[in-house]
Scaffold this motif. Structure first.
Motif, mmCIF file in Angstrom:
data_model
loop_
_atom_site.group_PDB
_atom_site.id
_atom_site.type_symbol
_atom_site.label_atom_id
_atom_site.label_comp_id
_atom_site.label_asym_id
_atom_site.label_seq_id
_atom_site.Cartn_x
_atom_site.Cartn_y
_atom_site.Cartn_z
ATOM 1 N N GLN A 258 -14.414 -6.069 -5.841
ATOM 2 C CA GLN A 258 -13.218 -6.853 -5.644
ATOM 3 C C GLN A 258 -12.565 -6.358 -4.266
ATOM 4 N N ILE A 259 -12.765 -5.077 -3.833
ATOM 5 C CA ILE A 259 -12.352 -4.597 -2.677
ATOM 6 C C ILE A 259 -12.770 -5.130 -1.475
ATOM 7 N N SER B 86 -3.524 -6.349 -1.707
ATOM 8 C CA SER B 86 -4.154 -7.351 -0.628
ATOM 9 C C SER B 86 -4.166 -8.685 -1.464
ATOM 10 N N THR B 87 -4.242 -8.805 -2.644
ATOM 11 C CA THR B 87 -4.541 -9.979 -3.224
ATOM 12 C C THR B 87 -3.299 -10.736 -3.560
ATOM 13 N N TYR C 299 0.833 -1.358 0.110
ATOM 14 C CA TYR C 299 0.005 -0.026 0.051
ATOM 15 C C TYR C 299 1.106 1.374 0.137
ATOM 16 N N PRO D 218 -9.186 -5.563 2.509
ATOM 17 C CA PRO D 218 -7.824 -5.176 2.825
ATOM 18 C C PRO D 218 -7.567 -4.649 4.292
ATOM 19 N N ALA E 65 -8.104 2.015 -5.923
ATOM 20 C CA ALA E 65 -8.788 0.636 -5.739
ATOM 21 C C ALA E 65 -7.870 -0.724 -6.419
ATOM 22 N N VAL F 158 -4.350 0.589 4.826
ATOM 23 C CA VAL F 158 -4.741 1.308 3.507
ATOM 24 C C VAL F 158 -4.587 2.638 4.207
ATOM 25 N N PHE G 184 -14.805 -2.563 -9.102
ATOM 26 C CA PHE G 184 -13.745 -2.511 -8.122
ATOM 27 C C PHE G 184 -14.280 -2.620 -7.016
ATOM 28 N N THR G 185 -15.282 -1.934 -6.545
ATOM 29 C CA THR G 185 -15.864 -1.941 -5.355
ATOM 30 C C THR G 185 -16.145 -3.384 -4.911
ATOM 31 N N ILE H 9 -4.772 -1.113 -4.325
ATOM 32 C CA ILE H 9 -5.262 -1.858 -3.190
ATOM 33 C C ILE H 9 -5.536 -3.261 -3.419
ATOM 34 N N VAL H 10 -6.373 -3.622 -4.769
ATOM 35 C CA VAL H 10 -6.606 -5.163 -4.851
ATOM 36 C C VAL H 10 -5.390 -5.644 -5.193
#
Length: 460
Positions: free
Chosen positions: A207-208, A301-302, A86, A213, A294, A218, A204-205, A297-298
């Motif tokens: 997926q987040i 975290s992924t 991040y 995360p 996003a 973040v 993307f919402t 972040i994805v």
């Protein structure tokens, strides 16, 4: 649309960019205006509730926000998230704040003077300089189109299994997309773009939410970290993010499409229009900030949190998303958002191409013809590189397109800041001294980082 609209060519600071239209260079009937077919075509209510006036000006900001989340930005965001977690969220925030300032200046130029940025350059610089600026801008638009072709072709491959070469050829048919939308009115065009932006945001919402995360990590990512400067690799990716954020054609585009609103051409009317149009672009670019953040972040975290720290390609991210998140639809949503991004970028790049050609050269050709020419130029290298080097070659081609965009950026940013800082050209709408200082600092940072990115890329 026939409301008189005196251009600023009659002001002492400008010479006429429109030969043959009288001493002051303006015909006052919109025929010499930027995008004359939609000039002042959107009604603005006189007075009334603030919400009605806000909605009247809402739209252009979302069209320019498309350039800040186009396929060219995806690879850098994915690489930044997978490699450094991040940490680079602070860079995305900083670059977005820079973009908000530059787009606000573009709004001010278009509304205060009646010129888009290309017309303003024509009214200020000599013919040789204008021709050089036009060539540079056309190269940038072709480079942007190149990224759109690659992004759309990759999305079609991921969603439907269509080979990259066939997908690139299919993108030729979207040459007629803008023509169809424009025939339905500029508001319809804006609604189409906003609809696709909503699709991207929803994808993307989801997926987040699936990635879940850690909120604390973040939030820390939005605070600048010393690692960004001390870690050479992090600095390089950070430069790539900033360099790919501000799209030069957006500055030409925004200064033009704000003139689709039929605001009063008095100082009070222009001041009111600048305020509402700036609010529109600021809110739209906050959406762009959400999308870019996003993506990172994805990826963080992924991929990063699972030990996959070298994910740099869009196709690789697609293949890993669903297995790592444990959500079967995650990869499909990722590819759907990429397709929506490619289609949206096609619309705005086409409009920008028309604005640049008419503004610099006063040359008008049918929109479909210009679109086919530009898209054809972009498709050829994609087909050739894919045929010779395979899918890996398109990643390098995508990088090249961002380098070309970086090369053109100074030729758009510097004239813009120079014009809005000049009281002779802007009159009562010249920017305050502190905004001028901030604008030149931002321009210097962006240009310096883009030059470094270019040099580092060329030298390997």
């Amino acid at each position: 649309m026939s409301d008189p609209s005196p251009h600023s060519a009659s002001r002492p600071g400008w010479k006429s960019p429109r030969a043959g239209n009288g001493a002051d260079g303006g015909s006052d009937n919109g025929s010499d205006s930027s995008l004359p077919e939609v000039y002042r075509s959107v009604h603005v209510p006189d007075g009334g509730k603030w919400l009605r006036r806000f909605l009247a000006f809402a739209g252009p900001g979302y069209m320019i926000s498309v350039g800040y989340m186009d396929p060219g930005n995806w690879a850098t965001d994915i690489a930044g998230g997978s490699r450094f977690g991040y940490t680079l969220l602070a860079v995305i925030l900083l670059s977005n704040l820079m973009a908000i300032l530059l787009q606000a200046l573009s709004v001010r130029l278009g509304i205060a003077t009646g010129f888009d940025l290309a017309q303003a350059c024509r009214a200020h610089y000599s013919k040789p300089v204008n021709f050089a600026l036009w060539v540079a801008c056309e190269l940038a638009i072709i480079a942007c189109d190149l990224a759109e072709v690659i992004g759309t072709a990759i999305a079609l491959q991921l969603l439907f299994g269509i080979p990259l070469i066939a997908g690139a050829l299919i993108t030729a048919f979207d040459a007629f997309l803008l023509l169809i939308l424009m025939n339905k009115g500029f508001r319809f065009l804006e609604a189409f773009v906003i609809s696709l932006l909503i699709v991207i945001a929803v994808c993307f919402t989801v997926q987040i939410v699936a990635a879940a995360p850690p909120l604390a990590a973040v939030l820390r990512g939005f605070v600048p970290s010393p690692e960004i400067v001390t870690n050479r690799e992090a600095l390089y990716v950070a430069i790539g993010i900033i360099g790919a954020t501000v799209m030069p054609h957006n500055l030409y585009l925004h200064s033009s499409i704000v003139q689709t609103r039929a605001y009063p051409h008095s100082d009070a009317g222009r001041r009111d229009a600048i305020r509402w149009a700036t609010i529109d672009s600021t809110l739209a670019l906050m959406l762009a900030l959400f999308i870019n953040a996003a993506i990172l972040i994805v990826a963080a975290s992924t991929f990063h949190d699972a030990g996959y720290t070298n994910v740099t390609e869009i196709g690789e991210a697609f293949r890993l998303l669903s297995p790592l998140l444990g959500v079967g639809i995650a990869s499909t949503l990722f590819a759907l958002a990429l397709l929506a991004s490619g289609l949206n970028s096609t619309v705005t790049a086409t409009l920008a191409g028309q604005i640049v050609m008419e503004g610099f050269l006063r040359l008008r050709i049918p929109a479909w013809a210009r679109r086919l020419i530009t898209r054809g130029i972009a498709i050829v290298p994609v087909v050739v590189v894919t045929a010779i080097y395979g899918d890996k070659g398109t990643t390098n081609l995508l990088l090249l397109s961002q380098v070309i965009l970086s090369m053109q950026l100074p030729f758009a940013v510097i004239p813009l800041v120079r014009f809005v800082s000049d009281k002779r050209k802007m009159g009562a709408f010249v920017i305050p001294w502190w905004v001028k200082v901030l604008a030149w600092v931002v321009a210097s940072v962006i240009v310096s980082l883009n030059v470094k990115l270019l040099v580092d890329t060329v030298t390997g």
